[in-house]
Design a protein around this motif. Structure first.
Motif, PDB file in Angstrom:
ATOM      1  N   HIS A  17       3.443  -9.166  12.945  1.00 55.67           N
ATOM      2  CA  HIS A  17       2.359 -10.138  13.060  1.00 55.67           C
ATOM      3  C   HIS A  17       1.547 -10.072  11.767  1.00 55.67           C
ATOM      4  N   PRO A  18       1.080 -11.212  11.248  1.00 56.94           N
ATOM      5  CA  PRO A  18       0.341 -11.200   9.971  1.00 56.94           C
ATOM      6  C   PRO A  18      -0.841 -10.235   9.967  1.00 56.94           C
ATOM      7  N   LYS A  19      -1.554 -10.130  11.068  1.00 56.40           N
ATOM      8  CA  LYS A  19      -2.712  -9.235  11.127  1.00 56.40           C
ATOM      9  C   LYS A  19      -2.287  -7.773  11.059  1.00 56.40           C
ATOM     10  N   VAL A  20      -1.117  -7.474  11.615  1.00 61.01           N
ATOM     11  CA  VAL A  20      -0.603  -6.097  11.566  1.00 61.01           C
ATOM     12  C   VAL A  20      -0.316  -5.699  10.122  1.00 61.01           C
ATOM     13  N   THR A  21       0.239  -6.622   9.380  1.00 57.72           N
ATOM     14  CA  THR A  21       0.545  -6.349   7.969  1.00 57.72           C
ATOM     15  C   THR A  21      -0.725  -6.041   7.185  1.00 57.72           C
ATOM     16  N   LEU A  22      -1.786  -6.797   7.419  1.00 60.07           N
ATOM     17  CA  LEU A  22      -3.046  -6.567   6.717  1.00 60.07           C
ATOM     18  C   LEU A  22      -3.615  -5.183   7.043  1.00 60.07           C
ATOM     19  N   ILE A  23      -3.570  -4.815   8.313  1.00 62.17           N
ATOM     20  CA  ILE A  23      -4.111  -3.509   8.702  1.00 62.17           C
ATOM     21  C   ILE A  23      -3.257  -2.384   8.128  1.00 62.17           C
ATOM     22  N   TYR A  24      -1.937  -2.563   8.181  1.00 61.93           N
ATOM     23  CA  TYR A  24      -1.049  -1.527   7.632  1.00 61.93           C
ATOM     24  C   TYR A  24      -1.302  -1.333   6.136  1.00 61.93           C
ATOM     25  N   ASN A  25      -1.427  -2.432   5.398  1.00 59.70           N
ATOM     26  CA  ASN A  25      -1.666  -2.329   3.954  1.00 59.70           C
ATOM     27  C   ASN A  25      -2.983  -1.625   3.644  1.00 59.70           C
ATOM     28  N   TYR A  26      -3.968  -1.745   4.556  1.00 52.76           N
ATOM     29  CA  TYR A  26      -5.242  -1.057   4.315  1.00 52.76           C
ATOM     30  C   TYR A  26      -5.146   0.431   4.650  1.00 52.76           C
ATOM     31  N   VAL A  27      -4.659   0.766   5.856  1.00 52.59           N
ATOM     32  CA  VAL A  27      -4.685   2.173   6.281  1.00 52.59           C
ATOM     33  C   VAL A  27      -3.758   3.043   5.436  1.00 52.59           C
ATOM     34  N   LYS A  28      -2.691   2.468   4.868  1.00 56.36           N
ATOM     35  CA  LYS A  28      -1.774   3.288   4.079  1.00 56.36           C
ATOM     36  C   LYS A  28      -2.411   3.747   2.756  1.00 56.36           C
ATOM     37  N   GLN A  29      -3.529   3.116   2.376  1.00 51.58           N
ATOM     38  CA  GLN A  29      -4.241   3.545   1.172  1.00 51.58           C
ATOM     39  C   GLN A  29      -4.930   4.892   1.373  1.00 51.58           C
ATOM     40  N   GLY A  30      -5.209   5.247   2.608  1.00 52.85           N
ATOM     41  CA  GLY A  30      -5.795   6.555   2.912  1.00 52.85           C
ATOM     42  C   GLY A  30      -7.240   6.710   2.485  1.00 52.85           C
ATOM     43  N   THR A  31      -8.054   5.655   2.619  1.00 51.85           N
ATOM     44  CA  THR A  31      -9.463   5.728   2.196  1.00 51.85           C
ATOM     45  C   THR A  31     -10.433   5.404   3.335  1.00 51.85           C
ATOM     46  N   LEU A  32      -9.994   5.532   4.564  1.00 51.92           N
ATOM     47  CA  LEU A  32     -10.823   5.101   5.686  1.00 51.92           C
ATOM     48  C   LEU A  32     -12.124   5.893   5.780  1.00 51.92           C
ATOM     49  N   ILE A  33     -12.047   7.232   5.792  1.00 49.08           N
ATOM     50  CA  ILE A  33     -13.268   8.030   5.921  1.00 49.08           C
ATOM     51  C   ILE A  33     -14.187   7.798   4.727  1.00 49.08           C
ATOM     52  N   GLU A  34     -13.617   7.675   3.559  1.00 54.03           N
ATOM     53  CA  GLU A  34     -14.426   7.393   2.362  1.00 54.03           C
ATOM     54  C   GLU A  34     -15.207   6.097   2.538  1.00 54.03           C
ATOM     55  N   ASP A  35     -14.558   5.061   3.051  1.00 58.55           N
ATOM     56  CA  ASP A  35     -15.233   3.781   3.271  1.00 58.55           C
ATOM     57  C   ASP A  35     -16.293   3.889   4.363  1.00 58.55           C
ATOM     58  N   LEU A  36     -16.014   4.652   5.406  1.00 58.70           N
ATOM     59  CA  LEU A  36     -16.977   4.804   6.496  1.00 58.70           C
ATOM     60  C   LEU A  36     -18.194   5.608   6.063  1.00 58.70           C
ATOM     61  N   VAL A  37     -17.991   6.568   5.168  1.00 67.18           N
ATOM     62  CA  VAL A  37     -19.124   7.340   4.636  1.00 67.18           C
ATOM     63  C   VAL A  37     -19.999   6.444   3.761  1.00 67.18           C
ATOM     64  N   LYS A  38     -19.368   5.621   2.905  1.00 64.42           N
ATOM     65  CA  LYS A  38     -20.123   4.698   2.056  1.00 64.42           C
ATOM     66  C   LYS A  38     -20.912   3.696   2.907  1.00 64.42           C
ATOM     67  N   GLU A  39     -20.330   3.316   4.045  1.00 62.69           N
ATOM     68  CA  GLU A  39     -20.959   2.337   4.932  1.00 62.69           C
ATOM     69  C   GLU A  39     -22.027   2.980   5.811  1.00 62.69           C
ATOM     70  N   LYS A  40     -22.181   4.322   5.694  1.00 61.79           N
ATOM     71  CA  LYS A  40     -23.143   5.101   6.489  1.00 61.79           C
ATOM     72  C   LYS A  40     -22.871   5.010   7.994  1.00 61.79           C
ATOM     73  N   VAL A  41     -21.592   5.006   8.309  1.00 57.38           N
ATOM     74  CA  VAL A  41     -21.162   5.117   9.707  1.00 57.38           C
ATOM     75  C   VAL A  41     -20.830   6.576  10.002  1.00 57.38           C
ATOM     76  N   LEU A  42     -20.119   7.229   9.067  1.00 59.14           N
ATOM     77  CA  LEU A  42     -19.874   8.669   9.131  1.00 59.14           C
ATOM     78  C   LEU A  42     -20.695   9.358   8.046  1.00 59.14           C
ATOM     79  N   PHE A  43     -20.889  10.676   8.214  1.00 55.75           N
ATOM     80  CA  PHE A  43     -21.739  11.409   7.278  1.00 55.75           C
ATOM     81  C   PHE A  43     -21.066  12.725   6.880  1.00 55.75           C
TER      82      PHE A  43
END
Length: 652
Positions: free
Chosen positions: A129-155
């Motif tokens: 599904h097109p949306k699955v491809t977009l999510i896969y391309n993002y999570v494979k970069q391995g920067t989720l926690i970094e982005d969440l810390v910058k967004e002040k969701v995680l600390f």
């Protein structure tokens, strides 16, 4: 296992409801889940743009946390340290490639590898599904926690390690109040479930976890995988050959419920000892059948189930879900029949109108059943014996016509005068009706009773409602003993709809049900000189006359206190003859004050006393029917007074 076949049929008959969200109660949304999906509570929502880049992230409020997640058999049944990733949405230590970089535990080092491997397989398959491809391309970069810390969701702390739990000392240390993420996550912050969605292109775009096209795509993908790997076999439920499963659904009652109705993981215990070598020798169930049956049960519980403690009661039609509640009282039934309008009527119209409209309500239900083709009704209750085992503690299948006949009989036999407050006339209106099971349970055990005790009573009352079984004698005895002590109730006894009065009305309904073969009339005929009633009812009438006589005088003098009849209520039930002499003497001052008005009451007392056989004028304890005599006598006297007042007002 007819219950499973019926639930499977419910799913098939309501397949159009898959992915259609409804709300119930306090706004909690639910839907009939698609096959190979589970519900999870998300704490973090990550929004990607139309190119799959990180856009923003927010903490999800608890009331909006329910999320539909594509899942495998392994991930839907994972527990403990078992590594089994969901697809798309999962906990941080599964979906974050930089989890170890931010101080993650080494024992979870394989989680992201498992997750990204699955996502890659789906994203590169023919069912992508097109949306699955977009999510896969993002999570494979391995920067989720970094982005969440910058967004002040995680600390993170001073060592750039994820702060798993927030303490009171951290408020001072970091100079901020407790962040929202630590208010919604019960454990560590890395255990928060992350759900992904894509920036909408139009206002009509739906979020990923409610996208039906994505549901269908994942089902096609997983079905193709299962056909390649799963063993085909004979399904005992449908009689067809299909892929089988030995693992079945959990989370039936809520998102955190891990108990199962069918389980076969006890190979080293008692399950197979001396009987089977493998689970399939006991039963074979198709994967599709198991998924649909469990999803249907989960949907029915959310849609129309009734919960008491850990026990859920569900009544449903197989052809249509048909929201029917056997626990409803007369007012619940009439509210559905009348709609939201408040119906006001004179007291003399109440008996006939309510009796007729209850029958009309049931006839309406029968008519709807016939139109919708509902033939079979199933009543069941499920409860967890342990944290991992769910049991069916009550189950009954009925023809819809028989079911409505049983409900009609319940409402016709388990009734007595109940009451409500007429907001127009500012008067208490009494009506003949059946109390709801909820009010029955509350009246027997009180509001503070143990919930485990209450749920057992609900289950014991079900056969009385659905099967026409006799009311258990200990239930009647329990509420009778409670009502006999009016002074133990906290509410003001002069209040016409106080706690004791409500409990008395419900007790009378249950007693009337217990003695239904005697067909005891709720309405007393004061012109009947024979008074063909038994000893208990006659003594109850005596106490009722004493109560009304004294209460009238107290009301005239605006005194808010208990009458002698109330104070001696328990003693009267234990030693009626002796206590009646005491009450009789104490009535004299009130009789004197009322003058000529008291003549009717004196005559009534003499007639009732004369009706009691000399051999029955003793101190043997009174039985439950004593309450029927008391209640009906008071009802008759107050009705007579109301009619007299209305005639006087009409004359003026």
């Amino acid at each position: 296992m007819s219950w499973m076949r019926h639930l499977y049929d419910v799913y098939e008959n309501n397949v159009d409801q898959v992915g259609e969200f409804k709300t119930r109660g306090e706004g909690q949304r639910f839907t009939l889940l698609p096959v190979s999906h589970v519900t999870q509570s998300a704490q973090i929502e990550v929004l990607l743009d139309r190119e799959g880049n990180f856009f923003n992230a927010t903490v999800v409020p608890k009331e909006k946390a329910r999320t539909i997640v594509p899942a495998t058999l392994d991930s839907a049944n994972r527990s403990g340290s078992k590594v089994a990733a969901h697809f798309l949405h999962d906990k941080i230590f599964y979906v974050a490639g930089d989890y170890l970089k931010y101080g993650g535990e080494e024992k979870r080092s394989e989680n992201f590898s498992e997750y990204i491997k699955q996502m890659k397989d789906w994203a590169t398959s023919e069912y992508v599904h097109p949306k699955v491809t977009l999510i896969y391309n993002y999570v494979k970069q391995g920067t989720l926690i970094e982005d969440l810390v910058k967004e002040k969701v995680l600390f993170v702390d001073e060592n750039n390690k994820l702060i798993e739990k927030w303490t009171a000392q951290d408020d001072k240390k970091y100079g901020i109040e407790k962040p929202e993420i630590y208010k919604v996550v019960t454990g560590q912050s890395s255990e928060a479930l992350v759900r992904f969605t894509i920036l909408p292109e139009t206002p009509d775009d739906v979020v990923i976890w409610e996208d039906k096209t994505l549901f269908e795509t994942f089902q096609q993908y997983l079905e193709n995988k299962m056909n390649e790997t799963s063993e085909l076999g004979y399904c005992y439920i449908t009689g067809e050959t299909m892929p089988l499963t030995e693992r079945h659904g959990s989370r039936l009652r809520n998102a955190g419920d891990m108990s199962k109705l069918i389980s076969s993981n006890d190979a080293k215990g008692f399950t197979y000892r001396g009987r089977f070598d493998t689970p399939s020798q006991a039963v074979q169930i198709g994967y599709d059948v198991s998924q649909k049956a469990h999803n249907a049960l989960r949907w029915l519980i959310q849609r129309q189930g009734y919960r008491s403690d850990t026990r859920n009661f569900i009544t449903f039609g197989v052809e249509k879900p048909a929201d029917i509640q056997p626990f409803d009282g007369t007012t619940d039934l009439l509210a559905a029949y009348w709609g939201t309008e408040t119906v006001q009527m004179k007291q003399e119209d109440i008996d006939l109108v309510i009796a007729e409209q209850v029958q009309q309500a049931f006839q309406g239900k029968k008519h709807n059943f016939e139109l919708e083709g509902i033939k079979n009704i199933v009543v069941m209750a499920v409860d967890a014996a342990t944290t991992g085992r769910l049991a069916i503690v009550y189950y009954q299948e009925l023809d819809s016509a028989l079911f409505l006949k049983k409900l009609t009989h319940w409402h016709d036999t388990c009734k007595w005068y109940q009451n409500y407050f007429n907001t127009v006339d500012k008067k208490v209106v009494n009506y003949p009706g059946t109390p709801s099971t909820y009010h029955i349970v509350e009246s027997i055990y009180g509001e503070r009773a143990d919930e485990k005790v209450k749920k057992e009573l609900y289950t014991r009352l079900l056969p009385c409602i659905v099967d026409g079984a006799a009311i258990p004698k200990d239930i009647v005895r329990a509420i009778f003993n409670r009502v006999k002590n009016p002074m133990s109730f906290n509410k003001d006894l002069s209040n016409p709809i106080g706690e004791w009065q409500r409990t008395l009305n419900i007790a009378c309904a249950l007693i009337n049900k217990q003695y239904e073969k005697e067909e005891i009339d709720m309405v007393l005929d004061h012109d009947n000189k024979k008074r063909e009633y038994d000893r208990d009812i006659l003594f109850g009438q005596l106490l009722g006359v004493a109560e009304v006589l004294e209460r009238n005088e107290l009301n005239r003098r605006d005194e808010k206190r208990a009458t002698n009849a109330m104070r001696y209520f328990n003693a009267f039930s234990q030693h009626p003859a002796r206590t009646w002499l005491t009450i009789r003497r104490q009535l004299h001052p009130y009789q004197v004050r009322q003058g000529e008005k008291v003549g009717y009451y004196n005559k009534l007392i003499r007639e009732i006393e004369a009706s009691i056989q000399e051999s029955d004028m003793n101190n043997n304890a009174l039985g439950p029917k004593f309450l029927l005599g008391y209640s009906s006598q008071i009802q008759a006297l107050y009705t007579k007074n109301d009619q007299k007042e209305e005639n006087t007002n009409d004359a003026n």
